[in-house]
Enzyme design. Sequence first.
Site, PDB file in Angstrom:
ATOM      1  N   LEU A  70       0.854  -1.182   0.000  1.00  0.00           N
ATOM      2  CA  LEU A  70       0.000   0.000   0.000  1.00  0.00           C
ATOM      3  C   LEU A  70       0.890   1.232   0.000  1.00  0.00           C
ATOM      4  O   LEU A  70       1.969   1.221   0.595  1.00  0.00           O
ATOM      5  CB  LEU A  70      -0.915   0.026   1.235  1.00  0.00           C
ATOM      6  CG  LEU A  70      -2.040  -1.016   1.299  1.00  0.00           C
ATOM      7  CD1 LEU A  70      -2.761  -0.917   2.648  1.00  0.00           C
ATOM      8  CD2 LEU A  70      -3.033  -0.841   0.165  1.00  0.00           C
ATOM      9  N   ASP A  71       0.420   2.298  -0.643  1.00  0.00           N
ATOM     10  CA  ASP A  71       1.150   3.559  -0.599  1.00  0.00           C
ATOM     11  C   ASP A  71       1.336   3.978   0.858  1.00  0.00           C
ATOM     12  O   ASP A  71       0.505   3.666   1.720  1.00  0.00           O
ATOM     13  CB  ASP A  71       0.361   4.672  -1.314  1.00  0.00           C
ATOM     14  CG  ASP A  71       0.085   4.346  -2.768  1.00  0.00           C
ATOM     15  OD1 ASP A  71       0.780   3.478  -3.330  1.00  0.00           O
ATOM     16  OD2 ASP A  71      -0.833   4.971  -3.331  1.00  0.00           O
ATOM     17  N   ARG A  72       2.384   4.715   1.110  1.00  0.00           N
ATOM     18  CA  ARG A  72       2.651   5.180   2.473  1.00  0.00           C
ATOM     19  C   ARG A  72       1.450   5.925   3.067  1.00  0.00           C
ATOM     20  O   ARG A  72       1.098   5.725   4.227  1.00  0.00           O
ATOM     21  CB  ARG A  72       3.870   6.106   2.470  1.00  0.00           C
ATOM     22  CG  ARG A  72       4.210   6.674   3.843  1.00  0.00           C
ATOM     23  CD  ARG A  72       5.401   7.607   3.791  1.00  0.00           C
ATOM     24  NE  ARG A  72       5.755   8.075   5.117  1.00  0.00           N
ATOM     25  CZ  ARG A  72       6.762   8.905   5.379  1.00  0.00           C
ATOM     26  NH1 ARG A  72       7.532   9.337   4.396  1.00  0.00           N
ATOM     27  NH2 ARG A  72       7.015   9.281   6.619  1.00  0.00           N
TER      28      ARG A  72
END
Length: 243
Positions: A70-72
């Site tokens: 997942l994106d940060r």
Amino acid sequence: MPSITANPDVTFKVHFEDEHLAVVEKAARLVTQPGKGHDTDTLHNGLFARWGKALQNLGAARDFGLLHRLDRSTSGLLVIGLRPRAYDAIRAQFEQRLVRKFYWAICAKAPKGPSGVINRPILETEPRARETKTARISSAGKPAVTAWRTLAASDKAALIEARPLTGRLHQVRVHLESIGSTVLGDDLYGNPALARLTPRLALHAHRLAFTHPETGAPVDIRSPFPKDLRPSLTKLGLPRPDL
């Protein structure tokens, strides 16, 4: 010696666990795996503190258990392999698009119509030094498909559920922005005014469904709407989708 430094100070919620796999929830602003500037403070470091022996045994070829990321700035659910056979089987499900991932997104406005499918190729950019890797719609990119439906809308914003059928960089964000429904709090693809409407990127991976690789039973894990974004729903006149 473990390939990834274990860090018990990195916390995460476990929604499902057995000897074969686990489903965990990552907090927003937490990087998924070690990289430049983040050697010991990522989710993967926390996972090693709990399942280090099993993850080390999977090795680099199996990304030490990580099946996706997942994106940060995105919060939500991730499935982690703990045994080689389980990892390989779930990886095959991802490749065959049998793993179902669902996201909640608070967006600038609702798209036209109650639901639809975005089928637009996405091209990753090659970042310069100190720049963040980004993506854009381009005929030169890889195929990317996202299904969406509008759950609620007000005169200020819309609540959308998105289901990416492929796994491209920033896919949900890029696709929703391409139809005029920019995710609020997005400082990469949205304008600054929209980015300030929520405390962070208003994107949460709330549901993950797949077939258990050993038992064959359906695994369907859901998480509640994140606490830090609930005041934004109230402010924007939108209901909680999990109630």
